[in-house]
Design a protein around this motif. Structure first.
Motif, short mmCIF file in Angstrom:
data_model
loop_
_atom_site.label_atom_id
_atom_site.label_comp_id
_atom_site.label_asym_id
_atom_site.label_seq_id
_atom_site.Cartn_x
_atom_site.Cartn_y
_atom_site.Cartn_z
N GLY A 23 -0.99 -14.29 45.08
CA GLY A 23 -0.34 -15.10 46.09
C GLY A 23 -1.20 -16.23 46.61
N ILE A 24 -0.66 -16.94 47.60
CA ILE A 24 -1.34 -18.11 48.17
C ILE A 24 -2.63 -17.70 48.85
N VAL A 25 -2.65 -16.53 49.48
CA VAL A 25 -3.88 -16.07 50.13
C VAL A 25 -5.01 -15.94 49.12
N HIS A 26 -4.70 -15.43 47.94
CA HIS A 26 -5.72 -15.29 46.90
C HIS A 26 -6.21 -16.66 46.44
N VAL A 27 -5.30 -17.62 46.32
CA VAL A 27 -5.70 -18.99 45.94
C VAL A 27 -6.67 -19.55 46.97
N MET A 28 -6.37 -19.37 48.25
CA MET A 28 -7.24 -19.88 49.31
C MET A 28 -8.59 -19.16 49.29
N GLU A 29 -8.59 -17.88 49.00
CA GLU A 29 -9.86 -17.14 48.89
C GLU A 29 -10.71 -17.69 47.75
N ARG A 30 -10.09 -17.93 46.61
CA ARG A 30 -10.84 -18.44 45.46
C ARG A 30 -11.36 -19.86 45.72
N LEU A 31 -10.60 -20.64 46.48
CA LEU A 31 -11.07 -21.98 46.83
C LEU A 31 -12.27 -21.90 47.76
N ASN A 32 -12.22 -21.01 48.72
CA ASN A 32 -13.25 -20.96 49.76
C ASN A 32 -14.52 -20.28 49.28
N TYR A 33 -14.38 -19.27 48.44
CA TYR A 33 -15.55 -18.49 48.05
C TYR A 33 -15.96 -18.67 46.60
N HIS A 34 -15.09 -19.22 45.76
CA HIS A 34 -15.39 -19.30 44.33
C HIS A 34 -15.05 -20.66 43.73
N GLN A 35 -14.98 -21.68 44.57
CA GLN A 35 -14.77 -23.05 44.12
C GLN A 35 -13.53 -23.25 43.26
N GLY A 36 -12.52 -22.42 43.50
CA GLY A 36 -11.25 -22.60 42.81
C GLY A 36 -11.16 -21.95 41.45
N TYR A 37 -12.13 -21.14 41.07
CA TYR A 37 -12.08 -20.47 39.77
C TYR A 37 -11.11 -19.28 39.86
N ILE A 38 -10.04 -19.33 39.08
CA ILE A 38 -9.03 -18.28 39.05
C ILE A 38 -8.92 -17.79 37.61
N SER A 39 -8.87 -16.50 37.42
CA SER A 39 -8.91 -15.93 36.08
C SER A 39 -7.52 -15.85 35.46
N ILE A 40 -7.48 -15.79 34.14
CA ILE A 40 -6.22 -15.61 33.42
C ILE A 40 -5.63 -14.24 33.72
N ARG A 41 -6.49 -13.24 33.96
CA ARG A 41 -6.01 -11.91 34.30
C ARG A 41 -5.22 -11.95 35.61
N SER A 42 -5.74 -12.69 36.58
CA SER A 42 -5.06 -12.84 37.87
C SER A 42 -3.70 -13.48 37.68
N ALA A 43 -3.61 -14.50 36.84
CA ALA A 43 -2.35 -15.19 36.60
C ALA A 43 -1.33 -14.25 35.94
N ILE A 44 -1.77 -13.44 35.00
CA ILE A 44 -0.86 -12.52 34.32
C ILE A 44 -0.33 -11.47 35.29
N VAL A 45 -1.24 -10.93 36.13
CA VAL A 45 -0.81 -9.94 37.13
C VAL A 45 0.21 -10.56 38.08
N GLN A 46 -0.05 -11.80 38.52
CA GLN A 46 0.89 -12.46 39.42
C GLN A 46 2.24 -12.70 38.76
N PHE A 47 2.25 -13.08 37.50
CA PHE A 47 3.50 -13.32 36.79
C PHE A 47 4.33 -12.04 36.75
N ILE A 48 3.70 -10.94 36.34
CA ILE A 48 4.41 -9.67 36.22
C ILE A 48 4.89 -9.19 37.60
N ALA A 49 3.99 -9.25 38.59
CA ALA A 49 4.35 -8.78 39.93
C ALA A 49 5.41 -9.66 40.57
N GLY A 50 5.30 -10.97 40.38
CA GLY A 50 6.29 -11.88 40.96
C GLY A 50 7.68 -11.67 40.39
N VAL A 51 7.75 -11.49 39.09
CA VAL A 51 9.04 -11.21 38.46
C VAL A 51 9.55 -9.84 38.91
#
Length: 594
Positions: free
Chosen positions: A101-129
Motif C-alpha cells: 500500500g501507500i504507507v509502504h511506498v512512503m516508508e521505502r521513500l523515507n528509509y530506503h530512497q524509494g527502492y521497492i522490490s519485485i517481491r513486494s509488487a507481486i504480493v501487492q498485486f495478489i493481495a489487491g486483487v
C-alpha cells in the motif's frame, strides 16, 4: 559499425546517469517520467482486468460490482473465505514482505530512497486483487499506487540510476496510478507531490506531469475518456446554501477524524499473528455483507447511484456509517486493501444524505443531491488524506465543472481543519506509519539533500595509488595532475591526501644536493604516502547512487573525514569515481539555497 555502436552506448549511459545526479536534469527526468507513465498505465490496466474479469464471470448480470445481487449465504461466506485465504497467504511471508500500500511506498521513500522490490509488487498485486474479488470493503487505488511506484522504482533500479532519480520515478509511478485509476491526470500530479513526496519542486513537476498524462492516455485507449463516475451537470443554486455546506463540512470532518482514530486503534494489534487478525476481520465483515451488501467491494455503483439521486436517505446514511466502521476496522487489522476508494464512498453517501436533508427543509433553494455527494467526496478525501489540493483537483476533474470550485474549496478546507486542528488527526498514512514506530521526515533541508546525488558534487579528479611508491612512480602519479590521491590498503582505500602535498614533498627532495651521488640516492628513495607530511583524511565508502542525505548519514555513522564514491562494476570489483567532503555538501546546499 558495431564497435562504434557499443562505444556510443557505453559513453551515453554513464553520461545519462551522471546528468541525473543533479537536481536540474529536466530533459532526462522528463524522458523517465514519460516511460514511467506508459509502463504504469499498462500495469494498472492489467491490475484492473485481473479484478474485473473474474467478478464479471462470477457476479449476476456480468456486473463487476453487483455483490448486492448475490444470495445472503454467498455474501456472508465470500468475504470470510477470502479473509482466511489472504491470511494464509500472508502468514507464509516474512513480516517485511507483508507490507503493502501507500504507507509502504512512503516508508521505502523515507528509509530506503524509494527502492521497492519485485517481491513486494507481486504480493501487492495478489493481495489487491484478492481483497476486491472476495468482497472485502476495499479500494483498488491504494494497491494501484503501490504497483505504479514499485514498477517505476524497478525500472530505475534496472537502469542503475542515482537514488535521487529513483525517488522521482516513485513519485511518477504514484501520479500515474491515480491518473490511470480515476482518469484524473491533474489530481494524480498533486496527489504524488502533496501526499507521497510532501514537497513541490519545479524539477519534480515536469516528469510527474508527463507520467500522469501518459498513463491517462494508456487507460483512455482501453476504457474511453470518461471519468470513473457518471456525474451530471452540477451547480450551486444559491449563496444561502453556504451555511449548510459549512455544517456538512463539520460533519465530514468529524467522520474523517473518527475513521482515522478507529483505524489507528485497530492498528495497535499489528503485533498479533496476521492470520488471526484477518480471520477476525473476515468474521466482522460477515454481518455487514449480509445486512448491508453495498459495503462490499469497491462500491462505485453505489456512488454513481448516490450522485444520480437514486437512493433513499436512511440507506445512504446507514451505508456511509457502515462503510466507515468496517473499512477502518478491517484495514486497521491488516487487510491489504486501499483506503482512497472507501473514503470517496463514505464522503459521497454522507454528503448525499445531507443533501436530502437540505432538499427536505428548503426544496426551492437546495442544490441537487449529486452536488452534495460530490462535495462530500472531496471533503472526506481531503480530511482523511490531509490533502486539500489533491481533493479539489480530483473533484474538478471528476465533475468537469468549474462552478463547483467555490463550494468545494470551502468544504474541503473546513473539513480538513476540523479533522487536523479540532481532533488533532494527521493524514491516515502518517498515522499508520506512526503506529508502526516509523516517521516521515520532510523538512526542507532533508528534502533538498534527497534531490541530489553524490555524483553531482563529487571531485572526479582523483587517482588511486599504492601506499609505497618509488621516486619515479611518485613523479608519474603527478603527471595527470589529480586533485586527490586515494591511497590503497589491503581491503580498499584507507585514506586520501591532496596531490599538492606529495608534490611539495618531492620538491623538498629535489633541493640542490652536496654531490650527484646524494641526488641518485633521493631518486631511489621509497616514499610512504602515509608517513610524509600531508593533510590526510580518513575515508569511508559511499555508493554512487547515494543522495547527499545518505552521504551525511554515512559521515555521522563512520566519523570519516571524506567519502570515496564507488560502484560495483563486477561481483568482486569496485570502481572509485570520486571523493566527497562534508564541506562540499554544506557548500552545495548553501549555494543552491541562497
Amino acid at each position: 559499425m558495431r564497435k562504434f555502436r557499443l562505444k556510443f552506448t557505453d559513453n551515453l549511459i554513464p553520461m545519462f546517469r551522471r546528468r541525473l545526479s543533479d537536481v536540474d536534469a529536466l530533459p532526462q527526468l522528463a524522458l523517465l517520467g514519460l516511460l514511467s507513465g506508459l509502463f504504469t498505465g499498462g500495469v494498472i490496466l492489467l491490475f484492473r482486468f485481473a479484478i474485473e474479469w473474474p467478478l464479471q464471470y462470477f457476479l449476476p448480470g456480468h456486473d463487476s460490482e453487483a455483490f448486492e445481487s448475490l444470495d445472503w449465504v454467498t455474501r456472508g461466506l465470500l468475504p470470510l473465505l477470502g479473509a482466511v485465504t489472504l491470511g494464509l497467504f500472508l502468514h507464509r511471508l516474512a513480516v517485511q514482505d507483508r507490507k503493502v500500500g501507500i504507507v509502504h511506498v512512503m516508508e521505502r521513500l523515507n528509509y530506503h530512497q524509494g527502492y521497492i522490490s519485485i517481491r513486494s509488487a507481486i504480493v501487492q498485486f495478489i493481495a489487491g486483487v484478492g481483497t476486491v474479488v472476495t468482497g472485502q470493503s476495499a479500494g483498488r487505488e491504494g494497491p494501484a499506487v503501490h504497483l505504479g511506484a514499485a514498477f517505476s522504482s524497478l525500472m530505475g533500479q534496472w537502469m542503475r540510476l542515482p537514488n535521487n532519480s529513483i525517488r522521482t520515478l516513485v513519485a511518477c509511478g504514484c501520479a500515474a496510478a491515480i491518473s490511470a485509476s480515476f482518469n484524473t491526470p491533474i489530481a494524480g500530479v498533486i496527489f504524488a507531490m502533496e501526499v507521497v513526496m510532501m514537497e513541490y519542486t519545479i524539477a519534480g513537476f515536469t516528469p510527474i506531469i508527463l507520467s500522469s498524462v501518459s498513463a491517462a492516455v494508456v487507460t483512455q485507449a482501453a476504457y474511453g475518456p470518461e471519468p470513473s463516475f457518471n456525474v451530471p451537470a452540477l451547480t450551486m443554486n444559491s449563496l444561502t446554501e453556504i451555511p449548510w455546506i459549512l455544517v456538512i463540512a463539520i460533519i465530514i470532518g468529524v467522520a474523517a477524524a473518527a475513521f482515522i482514530q478507529l483505524l489507528a486503534f485497530c492498528g495497535r494489534y499489528h503485533h498479533k499473528p496476521v492470520l488471526l487478525r484477518l480471520i477476525v476481520a473476515g468474521l466482522l465483515m460477515v454481518p455487514f455483507a449480509i445486512l448491508i451488501p453495498e459495503v462490499m467491494g469497491i462500491g462505485y455503483d453505489t456512488v454513481n447511484a448516490t450522485i444520480n439521486n437514486e437512493l433513499p436517505f436512511w440507506l445512504l446514511l446507514g451505508v456511509g456509517i457502515a462503510k466507515l466502521i468496517i473499512t477502518a476496522i478491517t484495514i486497521g487489522l491488516g487487510m491489504p486493501s486501499g483506503v482512497i476508494g472507501p473514503t470517496l464512498f463514505i464522503g459521497a453517501t454522507l454528503g448525499g444524505a445531507m443533501g436530502l436533508i437540505g432538499a427536505n427543509f428548503a426544496p426551492g433553494l437546495a442544490s441537487s443531491v449529486g452536488f452534495y455527494a460530490m462535495l462530500g467526496m472531496g471533503a472526506m478525501m481531503g480530511a482523511v488524506l490531509q490533502a486539500p489540493l489533491a481533493a479539489l483537483m480530483a473533484l474538478l476533474e471528476l465533475t468537469r465543472n468549474s462552478h463547483i470550485i467555490l463550494p468545494a474549496m470551502l468544504i474541503i478546507t473546513t473539513s480538513s481543519l476540523i479533522a487536523s486542528e479540532v481532533f488533532g488527526q494527521k493524514s491516515v498514512f502518517l498515522t499508520v506509519l506512526k503506529s508502526q514506530g516509523l516517521s516521515y521526515q520532510n523538512s526542507p533541508i532533508i528534502q533538498a539533500l534527497r534531490r541530489v546525488s553524490v555524483g553531482a558534487i563529487m571531485e572526479r579528479s582523483i587517482l588511486r595509488t599504492d601506499r609505497r611508491l618509488s621516486y619515479k612512480q611518485a613523479r608519474d602519479v603527478l603527471k595527470s595532475e589529480p586533485k586527490w590521491l586515494v591511497v590503497e590498503g589491503n581491503k580498499g582505500p584507507t585514506s586520501i591526501l591532496p596531490s599538492v602535498d606529495l608534490a611539495r614533498y618531492l620538491d623538498d627532495l629535489d633541493l640542490p644536493q652536496a654531490n650527484e651521488s646524494d641526488e641518485e640516492d633521493s631518486s631511489e628513495k621509497v616514499i610512504d604516502l602515509m608517513e610524509i607530511p600531508a593533510n590526510r583524511k580518513d575515508v569511508a565508502p559511499v555508493q554512487y547512487q547515494a543522495t547527499l542525505e545518505e552521504a551525511l548519514n554515512e559521515f555521522d555513522s563512520t566519523l570519516a573525514e571524506a567519502l570515496y564514491v564507488q560502484r560495483h562494476v563486477a561481483p568482486t570489483i569496485q570502481r572509485v569515481y570520486g571523493v566527497v567532503l562534508k564541506s562540499d555538501i554544506e557548500s552545495y546546499y548553501q549555494y543552491r539555497n541562497k
